[in-house]
Design an enzyme around this catalytic site. Structure first.
Site, PDB file in Angstrom:
ATOM      1  N   GLY A  52      -4.573 -12.229  70.035  1.00  0.00           N
ATOM      2  CA  GLY A  52      -3.038 -11.518  70.020  1.00  0.00           C
ATOM      3  C   GLY A  52      -2.880 -11.917  71.595  1.00  0.00           C
ATOM      4  N   GLN A  74       2.390  -8.310  65.116  1.00  0.00           N
ATOM      5  CA  GLN A  74       3.215  -7.317  64.324  1.00  0.00           C
ATOM      6  C   GLN A  74       3.553  -8.192  62.471  1.00  0.00           C
ATOM      7  OE1 GLN A  74       1.678  -4.369  63.473  1.00  0.00           O
ATOM      8  NE2 GLN A  74       0.941  -4.371  65.682  1.00  0.00           N
ATOM      9  N   HIS A  88      -6.692  -9.968  62.992  1.00  0.00           N
ATOM     10  CA  HIS A  88      -7.419  -8.196  62.643  1.00  0.00           C
ATOM     11  C   HIS A  88      -6.781  -7.067  62.236  1.00  0.00           C
ATOM     12  CE1 HIS A  88      -6.881  -5.679  66.692  1.00  0.00           C
ATOM     13  NE2 HIS A  88      -6.708  -7.114  67.327  1.00  0.00           N
ATOM     14  N   THR A 102     -16.561 -23.715  72.745  1.00  0.00           N
ATOM     15  CA  THR A 102     -16.961 -23.465  71.266  1.00  0.00           C
ATOM     16  C   THR A 102     -16.580 -23.347  70.250  1.00  0.00           C
ATOM     17  OG1 THR A 102     -19.443 -24.891  71.626  1.00  0.00           O
ATOM     18  CG2 THR A 102     -18.938 -24.392  69.760  1.00  0.00           C
ATOM     19  N   CYS A 160      -2.106   7.779  75.577  1.00  0.00           N
ATOM     20  CA  CYS A 160      -3.432   7.708  75.495  1.00  0.00           C
ATOM     21  C   CYS A 160      -4.346   7.131  75.870  1.00  0.00           C
ATOM     22  CB  CYS A 160      -3.675   8.930  74.357  1.00  0.00           C
ATOM     23  SG  CYS A 160      -3.362   7.341  73.281  1.00  0.00           S
TER      24      CYS A 160
HETATM   25  C1  LIG Z   1      -1.786  -6.001  68.832  1.00  0.00           C
HETATM   26  C2  LIG Z   1      -1.422  -6.124  69.253  1.00  0.00           C
HETATM   27  C3  LIG Z   1      -1.888  -7.380  70.535  1.00  0.00           C
HETATM   28  C4  LIG Z   1      -2.821  -7.804  70.537  1.00  0.00           C
HETATM   29  O1  LIG Z   1      -3.608  -8.912  69.764  1.00  0.00           O
HETATM   30  P1  LIG Z   1      -5.169  -8.434  69.865  1.00  0.00           P
HETATM   31  O2  LIG Z   1      -6.115  -9.828  68.658  1.00  0.00           O
HETATM   32  O3  LIG Z   1      -5.656  -6.838  69.859  1.00  0.00           O
HETATM   33  O4  LIG Z   1      -5.572  -9.360  71.853  1.00  0.00           O
HETATM   34  C5  LIG Z   1      -0.542  -7.598  71.225  1.00  0.00           C
HETATM   35  N1  LIG Z   1       0.649  -8.078  70.536  1.00  0.00           N
HETATM   36  C6  LIG Z   1       1.195  -6.885  69.473  1.00  0.00           C
HETATM   37  C7  LIG Z   1       2.658  -6.852  69.541  1.00  0.00           C
HETATM   38  C8  LIG Z   1       0.210  -6.550  69.438  1.00  0.00           C
HETATM   39  O5  LIG Z   1       0.067  -5.437  67.903  1.00  0.00           O
END
Ligand SMILES: *Cc1c(COP(=O)(O)O)cnc(C)c1O
Length: 395
Positions: free
Chosen positions: A72, A180, A202, A238, A326
């Site tokens: 993301g 999300q 993830h 790749t 945190c």
């Molecule tokens: C977790 C998250 C990201 C980052 O995604 P990653 O795959 O961990 O780099 C970006 N935006 C939002 C809203 C997220 O919750």
């Protein structure tokens, strides 16, 4: 009583067994490079494109508009930086919101240092973007609007379709960070006027380190990673074939079970919210009550330090998250909670519980019982709380 309850699904989710099983052959027997010409590699090329098709179907998008990334954050960086570079001759103004994820906000900082002008739109007390302010912020030199689909802390879902319509009316590309939301609630890039969309494996029971950026045909976005000709020459490297296959499997599972899962999650979410409100005095639900992700619960407890609450929940086998930053070692409260108008001391006493379809009503009972006990204990040690109770009892 020792129980393990994982309520931090907004941070990451478990990788489903079926997802891992789908990935395995692509580490071992099917290890070929999708770009190779021989027949041995053809399976891998097909697997990558099948996954791309699954994602496109889930978004109502054209398969050629889905580009794999390493997650993301990369998709967010790509959308913002490449749009800024491609359109800077037209203008250098970008509109976003005050409650974005740091992958957007810190990329905006980066662009600001390079001469771009960023407007951060306010949200109301429930975290919903002020559409009037958005309309007024649009200028002749505005080249991008980026507003998240659903917030990772308080779960508020934005009026994405309306935002997209405003952007389209002015001919401005609209990007949404849907990390999300994707796989959790229905998304239709055509029906919702979305031009670019970021998502991540993830956060929907897929593997880490894989995601995608949807880029509507016609946008001039440049390549982000330079090198080979992968991903239609827009994102070199790749392909992460096992990751892409795992993401495809996670998306197809998420899409086929969505309505039932939303119903289940909302039931446990509402139960948790009602029970906390009934059991624990001086608490406040953060985020919109209805325009809310099915798996998000976020509360502030007066006279409580969120970090202490988290540590004590951890000792009871409960994984949760707080509203303060945190991880960076700072004691600053969350920018999202400040943006919805919480005073610092209330924002500090915040707790985020994010469920999955595996979370049960029994888990909810266990968690509320533990939170109530810990909140009682922490308050009994707080001089501020003592003062507050004494003053109120004299009234
Ligand atoms: C977790 C998250 C990201 C980052 O995604 P990653 O795959 O961990 O780099 C970006 N935006 C939002 C809203 C997220 O919750």
């Amino acid at each position: 009583m020792s129980r393990f309850v994982y309520l931090d699904n907004a941070a990451t989710t478990s990788t489903r067994k079926e997802v891992v099983e789908a990935m395995m052959p692509y580490f071992t027997e099917n290890f070929g490079n999708p770009s190779s010409v021989y027949d041995f590699a053809a399976k891998n090329k097909k697997a990558v494109n099948d996954s791309r098709q699954t994602i496109a179907d889930a978004l109502n998008a054209d398969v050629r508009d889905v580009y794999f990334t390493a997650g993301g954050s990369e998709a967010d960086n790509w959308a913002l930086i490449a749009t800024a570079e491609a359109y800077e001759e037209k203008g250098k103004h970008i509109i976003t919101s005050k409650i974005e994820h740091h992958a957007i906000l810190h990329t905006c900082d980066y662009l600001e240092k390079r001469g771009f002008d960023i407007t951060y739109i306010d949200v109301d007390e429930n975290g919903i973007i002020k559409l009037d302010q958005l309309k007024k912020a649009i200028r002749a030199d505005t080249i991008l609007i980026s507003i998240m689909f659903a917030n990772n802390e308080i779960g508020t879902i934005q009026p994405v379709k309306e935002i997209g319509a405003i952007a389209r009316e002015h001919g401005i590309p609209f990007h949404t960070d849907a990390v999300q939301a994707f796989g959790h609630i229905p998304i239709d890039v055509d029906g919702m006027n979305i031009d670019m969309l970021s998502a991540s494996g993830h956060k929907l029971h897929g593997p880490k380190g894989i995601g995608f950026l949807y880029i509507r045909k016609g946008l001039k976005l440049r390549s982000f990673i330079h090198g080979g000709g992968q991903e239609r020459k827009r994102r070199a490297g790749t392909e992460n074939v096992p990751g892409i296959v795992g993401l495809g499997k996670a998306v197809s599972m998420a899409a086929s079970t969505m309505s039932e899962r939303v119903r289940k999650e909302e039931e446990v979410r509402n139960y948790l919210i009602e029970k906390i409100e009934k059991t624990i005095p001086y608490c406040r639900l953060n985020g919109d009550r209805t325009k809310r992700l099915p798996n998000n619960v976020n509360f502030s407890f007066q006279f409580i330090e969120g970090e202490s609450l988290l540590i004590m929940l951890d000792m009871e086998g409960i994984c949760a998250s707080s509203g303060s930053a945190c991880t960076s070692g700072s004691l600053d409260p969350s920018h999202v909670l400040l943006a919805i108008g919480l005073p610092h001391e209330i924002a500090h006493g915040s707790l985020r519980l994010t469920l999955s379809e595996d979370t049960t009503l029994e888990d909810a009972d266990y968690v509320v019982e533990k939170i109530a006990g810990i909140v009682d204990k922490l308050r009994s040690m707080s001089p501020l709380y003592e003062d507050f109770v004494r003053k109120n009892s004299h009234k």
